[in-house]
Design a protein around this motif. Structure first.
Motif, mmCIF file in Angstrom:
data_model
loop_
_atom_site.group_PDB
_atom_site.id
_atom_site.type_symbol
_atom_site.label_atom_id
_atom_site.label_comp_id
_atom_site.label_asym_id
_atom_site.label_seq_id
_atom_site.Cartn_x
_atom_site.Cartn_y
_atom_site.Cartn_z
ATOM 1 N N LYS A 133 -21.749 12.070 -2.479
ATOM 2 C CA LYS A 133 -22.839 12.987 -2.833
ATOM 3 C C LYS A 133 -22.892 13.233 -4.336
ATOM 4 C CE LYS A 133 -22.424 15.260 1.606
ATOM 5 N NZ LYS A 133 -21.945 16.438 2.311
ATOM 6 N N ASN A 134 -22.168 12.407 -5.090
ATOM 7 C CA ASN A 134 -22.116 12.477 -6.543
ATOM 8 C C ASN A 134 -21.457 13.758 -7.064
ATOM 9 O OD1 ASN A 134 -22.474 10.820 -8.719
ATOM 10 N ND2 ASN A 134 -24.471 11.629 -9.256
ATOM 11 N N ASN A 135 -20.544 14.322 -6.277
ATOM 12 C CA ASN A 135 -19.751 15.468 -6.717
ATOM 13 C C ASN A 135 -18.463 14.943 -7.339
ATOM 14 O OD1 ASN A 135 -21.533 17.455 -5.634
ATOM 15 N ND2 ASN A 135 -20.699 17.016 -3.615
ATOM 16 N N PHE A 136 -18.063 15.573 -8.442
ATOM 17 C CA PHE A 136 -16.861 15.151 -9.141
ATOM 18 C C PHE A 136 -15.696 16.069 -8.796
ATOM 19 C CE2 PHE A 136 -13.944 15.317 -12.780
ATOM 20 C CZ PHE A 136 -13.578 13.982 -12.829
ATOM 21 N N TYR A 137 -14.538 15.459 -8.539
ATOM 22 C CA TYR A 137 -13.311 16.205 -8.261
ATOM 23 C C TYR A 137 -12.266 15.763 -9.280
ATOM 24 C CZ TYR A 137 -15.649 17.224 -3.915
ATOM 25 O OH TYR A 137 -16.559 17.650 -2.983
ATOM 26 N N GLU A 138 -11.670 16.728 -9.944
ATOM 27 C CA GLU A 138 -10.647 16.401 -10.933
ATOM 28 C C GLU A 138 -9.385 15.867 -10.269
ATOM 29 O OE1 GLU A 138 -9.991 19.175 -14.102
ATOM 30 O OE2 GLU A 138 -12.044 19.902 -13.930
ATOM 31 N N GLU A 139 -9.081 16.399 -9.082
ATOM 32 C CA GLU A 139 -7.888 15.937 -8.380
ATOM 33 C C GLU A 139 -8.100 16.016 -6.882
ATOM 34 O OE1 GLU A 139 -3.600 16.836 -9.494
ATOM 35 O OE2 GLU A 139 -3.905 18.130 -7.746
ATOM 36 N N ILE A 140 -7.616 15.003 -6.202
ATOM 37 C CA ILE A 140 -7.623 14.991 -4.740
ATOM 38 C C ILE A 140 -6.212 14.639 -4.287
ATOM 39 C CG2 ILE A 140 -8.452 13.822 -2.681
ATOM 40 C CD1 ILE A 140 -11.135 13.668 -3.864
ATOM 41 N N ALA A 141 -5.671 15.454 -3.393
ATOM 42 C CA ALA A 141 -4.363 15.184 -2.802
ATOM 43 C C ALA A 141 -4.577 14.871 -1.327
ATOM 44 C CB ALA A 141 -3.445 16.390 -2.969
ATOM 45 N N VAL B 46 0.835 -1.206 0.000
ATOM 46 C CA VAL B 46 0.000 0.000 0.000
ATOM 47 C C VAL B 46 0.868 1.254 0.000
ATOM 48 C CG1 VAL B 46 -0.370 0.230 2.511
ATOM 49 C CG2 VAL B 46 -2.103 1.047 0.908
ATOM 50 N N SER B 47 1.991 1.247 0.698
ATOM 51 C CA SER B 47 2.889 2.407 0.691
ATOM 52 C C SER B 47 3.441 2.660 -0.704
ATOM 53 C CB SER B 47 4.051 2.202 1.661
ATOM 54 O OG SER B 47 3.587 2.136 2.976
ATOM 55 N N ARG B 48 3.863 1.602 -1.360
ATOM 56 C CA ARG B 48 4.387 1.726 -2.721
ATOM 57 C C ARG B 48 3.307 2.254 -3.673
ATOM 58 N NH1 ARG B 48 6.349 -3.634 -4.350
ATOM 59 N NH2 ARG B 48 4.261 -3.894 -5.124
ATOM 60 N N HIS B 49 2.064 1.803 -3.487
ATOM 61 C CA HIS B 49 0.975 2.279 -4.345
ATOM 62 C C HIS B 49 0.697 3.766 -4.114
ATOM 63 C CE1 HIS B 49 -2.472 1.930 -6.950
ATOM 64 N NE2 HIS B 49 -3.184 2.571 -6.049
ATOM 65 N N LEU B 50 0.657 4.190 -2.845
ATOM 66 C CA LEU B 50 0.435 5.606 -2.535
ATOM 67 C C LEU B 50 1.553 6.471 -3.109
ATOM 68 C CD1 LEU B 50 -0.824 5.210 1.120
ATOM 69 C CD2 LEU B 50 -2.159 6.107 -0.796
ATOM 70 N N GLU B 51 2.782 6.010 -2.994
ATOM 71 C CA GLU B 51 3.917 6.758 -3.541
ATOM 72 C C GLU B 51 3.852 6.825 -5.063
ATOM 73 O OE1 GLU B 51 7.340 4.779 -1.926
ATOM 74 O OE2 GLU B 51 6.916 5.515 0.104
ATOM 75 N N SER B 52 3.446 5.740 -5.697
ATOM 76 C CA SER B 52 3.408 5.714 -7.164
ATOM 77 C C SER B 52 2.376 6.687 -7.730
ATOM 78 C CB SER B 52 3.131 4.295 -7.679
ATOM 79 O OG SER B 52 1.790 3.933 -7.454
ATOM 80 N N CYS B 53 1.309 6.949 -6.972
ATOM 81 C CA CYS B 53 0.316 7.918 -7.443
ATOM 82 C C CYS B 53 0.566 9.297 -6.836
ATOM 83 C CB CYS B 53 -1.098 7.439 -7.176
ATOM 84 S SG CYS B 53 -1.576 7.349 -5.448
#
Length: 142
Positions: A46-54, A28-35
């Motif tokens: 609530k069906n709201n769209f976000y282009e990016e979440i950090a 999971v750490s490697r996956h988080l780092e890769s993204c």
């Protein structure tokens, strides 16, 4: 005819031993780092769209469930997978105490990873609290 039940403790012990031997926190750490601790294209509850979440870094992960399965096509097994569900929390020990409220637990959300038999991530599912102070959600990137 022999009756087979999944209450056989040996089956579950074998599965547990296999999964314990895998470095799940490393996966999971490697996956988080890769993204880069970012998700692109996220729909919230609530069906709201976000282009990016950090999400904040450093982050703590806690395995909350694990399962194994087989995909069947026409009753024939075509692939096997492992599903891992992690609780995501901000690493509060890395923050200054005066920045936190008493009720803040640092919880960010959950990440579910689906791994193939080579332990490669083949699918992921995020469930995030977009209102968490440890999440930056952008509806529109400019």
């Amino acid at each position: 005819m022999n009756t087979v039940t999944l209450n056989d403790r040996k089956i579950w012990e074998d599965i547990d031993n296999i999964l314990v031997s895998i470095e799940l926190n490393h996966i999971v750490s490697r996956h988080l780092e890769s993204c880069n601790y970012k998700i692109h294209g996220y729909w919230d509850s609530k069906n709201n769209f976000y282009e990016e979440i950090a999400i904040s870094n450093p982050i703590c992960t806690e395995l909350t469930s694990r399962s194994i399965g087989t995909t069947l096509i026409d009753n024939y097994p075509t692939s096997h997978w492992i599903q891992l569900k992690f609780l995501l929390k901000a690493d509060l020990s890395a923050l200054e105490n005066d920045l936190l409220t008493d009720e803040e637990d640092g919880e960010i959300g959950e990440l579910t990873l689906i791994l193939d038999t080579n332990l490669k991530v083949v699918d992921e599912n995020w469930l995030l609290d977009v209102e968490s102070p440890f999440v930056v959600a952008r509806s529109h990137i400019k």
